[in-house]
Enzyme design. Structure first.
Site, PDB file in Angstrom:
ATOM      1  N   HIS A  79       0.822  -1.212   0.000  1.00  0.00           N
ATOM      2  CA  HIS A  79       0.000   0.000   0.000  1.00  0.00           C
ATOM      3  C   HIS A  79       0.853   1.258   0.000  1.00  0.00           C
ATOM      4  O   HIS A  79       1.978   1.284   0.518  1.00  0.00           O
ATOM      5  CB  HIS A  79      -1.036  -0.003   1.124  1.00  0.00           C
ATOM      6  N   ASP A  81       0.014   4.423   1.170  1.00  0.00           N
ATOM      7  CA  ASP A  81      -0.122   5.395   2.247  1.00  0.00           C
ATOM      8  C   ASP A  81       0.590   4.949   3.505  1.00  0.00           C
ATOM      9  O   ASP A  81       0.933   3.771   3.675  1.00  0.00           O
ATOM     10  CB  ASP A  81      -1.597   5.653   2.549  1.00  0.00           C
ATOM     11  N   ASP A 140       5.909   0.714   6.898  1.00  0.00           N
ATOM     12  CA  ASP A 140       4.534   0.256   6.703  1.00  0.00           C
ATOM     13  C   ASP A 140       3.857   1.256   5.770  1.00  0.00           C
ATOM     14  O   ASP A 140       3.274   2.216   6.220  1.00  0.00           O
ATOM     15  CB  ASP A 140       3.839   0.193   8.065  1.00  0.00           C
ATOM     16  N   GLU A 174      -4.794   2.113   2.627  1.00  0.00           N
ATOM     17  CA  GLU A 174      -4.987   0.924   3.453  1.00  0.00           C
ATOM     18  C   GLU A 174      -5.198   1.321   4.909  1.00  0.00           C
ATOM     19  O   GLU A 174      -5.936   0.651   5.637  1.00  0.00           O
ATOM     20  CB  GLU A 174      -3.760   0.012   3.332  1.00  0.00           C
ATOM     21  N   GLU A 175      -4.567   2.417   5.303  1.00  0.00           N
ATOM     22  CA  GLU A 175      -4.547   2.795   6.718  1.00  0.00           C
ATOM     23  C   GLU A 175      -5.868   3.371   7.217  1.00  0.00           C
ATOM     24  O   GLU A 175      -5.973   3.726   8.382  1.00  0.00           O
ATOM     25  CB  GLU A 175      -3.418   3.808   6.970  1.00  0.00           C
ATOM     26  N   ASP A 198       2.814  -6.859   4.505  1.00  0.00           N
ATOM     27  CA  ASP A 198       2.301  -5.845   5.421  1.00  0.00           C
ATOM     28  C   ASP A 198       2.314  -6.344   6.861  1.00  0.00           C
ATOM     29  O   ASP A 198       1.367  -6.122   7.615  1.00  0.00           O
ATOM     30  CB  ASP A 198       0.889  -5.432   5.003  1.00  0.00           C
ATOM     31  N   HIS A 381       3.744   2.441  13.013  1.00  0.00           N
ATOM     32  CA  HIS A 381       2.914   3.553  13.492  1.00  0.00           C
ATOM     33  C   HIS A 381       3.569   4.298  14.654  1.00  0.00           C
ATOM     34  O   HIS A 381       2.877   4.893  15.485  1.00  0.00           O
ATOM     35  CB  HIS A 381       1.512   3.078  13.907  1.00  0.00           C
TER      36      HIS A 381
END
Length: 411
Positions: A79, A81, A140, A174-175, A198, A381
């Site tokens: 992904h 983002d 990520d 995706e987030e 992921d 994150h």
């Protein structure tokens, strides 16, 4: 191109997902996701791939055509983002790690401390990519993008190596609810199966995740001035708290682990006249998942009988399903190929049920089986996110090995 430089180049484009734009239906939510997609489009053309399509919503796909017949068509997804926990631009740094703490930012006195992140001890002698402590690293999922592009370059530079059709897909947002995967038409790529990249440290492999639903419960009260409220006021806030008190004790995120499901009382807003409660429903087992949904329906029906008509309403929406619902068995081909690739590369497989979701959950539900392979990164994150370079290289090697193994398998 060197894989570390690839990754760092991708981190320089700030693709923090934009929740407000996402809620407004805008895709990609951050226009920089389109900028990253354009860079990937350019690199895919330079590698000589075919059927390169960059769509208006930034979903980008390409094909490296097979040089052997009858092998499975395999798709690999990442992904575009990054999480909204931190929005600053990434300033990636590389430290050759020989133990102890890693200074992220001397001025801010920020350190990646071995005492807090004990897995650092596993990476002595490795180069570690990290932030300056003011942003996420974005591994990520840009580590995944780098691993996929590195895999493609490997096969382009080694045309004598046999492989089936290799499809790559880069998805936005995706987030925030797997929006790119939900917008993606799996029939366009017509793959036999796929893989997402992921998840975290080297060796992790996921083929189970939550079945997930969202519940919005609305409580309707009756407002009245407090001077004359007796017998008239029905406080919707009190109704909401009474409802919460009837949820099963101990079945919440803070009390559960592994494959234990939960109800997560996530948000409560309102006043005495009207209150809205948001609940996340999570369960690995499909039957138990359906039981949880039915429990909430039954509880709402009981409360309505007790409090009166229109006092409570529930809206349930499905978010994503467990990948294992599509795989059906751990002996299915995409799982067997991945585990054999790990074994061949002397990587110990760490099979973990994922207490979350990823794009592959949606893609699998649409008919494209997609287990989840590690990127090598830790602390997603977080400003303490870091990526051991050997782990990133290993992710690319796993993809290469899967493709080589699949070339000997009939579709």
């Amino acid at each position: 191109m060197d894989i570390a430089q690839r990754f760092i180049n991708y981190t320089k484009i700030n693709t923090t997902t934009h929740k407000e734009n996402g809620l407004a239906g805008i895709m990609p939510s951050n226009p920089n996701e389109m900028q990253l997609a354009s860079l990937l489009e350019k690199e895919l053309k330079e590698l000589g791939l075919s059927q390169i399509i960059k769509r208006s919503n930034s979903i980008t796909t390409a094909l490296l055509p097979a040089n052997v017949s009858n092998a499975p068509r395999i798709a690999f997804f990442a992904h575009l983002d990054t999480s909204s926990e931190q929005k600053n631009d990434t300033k990636a740094q590389i430290t050759h790690y020989e133990g102890g703490d890693i200074c992220l930012n001397k001025e801010l006195d920020l350190y990646l401390r071995e005492s807090e992140f004990e897995e650092l001890k596993n990476y002595k002698g490795d180069d570690i990519i990290h932030t300056d402590g003011t942003s996420l690293l974005g591994a990520d999922d840009k580590a995944a993008i780098a691993a996929i592009m590195d895999m493609l370059e490997f096969f382009v530079k080694n045309p004598s190596l046999k492989h089936g059709d290799i499809i790559v897909g880069f998805l936005p947002d995706e987030e925030q609810g797997l929006r790119g995967a939900k917008a993606f038409d799996v029939k366009e790529v017509n793959a036999d199966f796929g893989y997402c990249l992921d998840c975290c440290g080297i060796g992790e492999f996921i083929y189970e995740n939550w079945n997930a639903a969202d519940a919005i419960v609305t409580f309707q009260g009756v407002s009245a001035h407090p001077m004359s409220a007796k017998g008239k006021l029905v406080n919707s806030l009190i109704l909401a708290h009474q409802f919460i008190s009837m949820l099963p004790r101990g079945e919440a995120p803070e009390y559960t682990e592994g494959k234990e499901g939960y109800f997560w009382v996530k948000e409560l807003n309102g006043n005495s006249a009207k209150t809205i409660l948001k609940i996340d429903i999570r369960e690995f087992d499909e039957e138990k998942y359906n039981q949880r949904i039915q429990f909430l329906k039954d509880l709402c029906n009981s409360c309505e009988k007790l409090w009166g008509k229109q006092s409570i309403q529930i809206h349930l929406s499905h978010r994503y399903k467990n990948v294992f619902n599509a795989l059906k068995t751990k002996d299915c081909l995409p799982v067997k190929l991945a585990l054999k690739a790990y074994e061949n590369l002397d990587i110990k497989a760490k099979i973990i049920p994922m207490r979350g979701g990823y794009d592959g959950a949606v893609l699998s539900e649409k008919g494209l089986m997609c287990p989840n392979i590690f990127t090598g990164a830790h602390n997603f994150h977080s400003i303490y996110e870091y990526l051991p370079l050997k782990s990133l290289k290993a992710a690319s090697k796993v993809l290469q090995e899967i493709i080589l193994l699949a070339s000997e398998t009939k579709a």
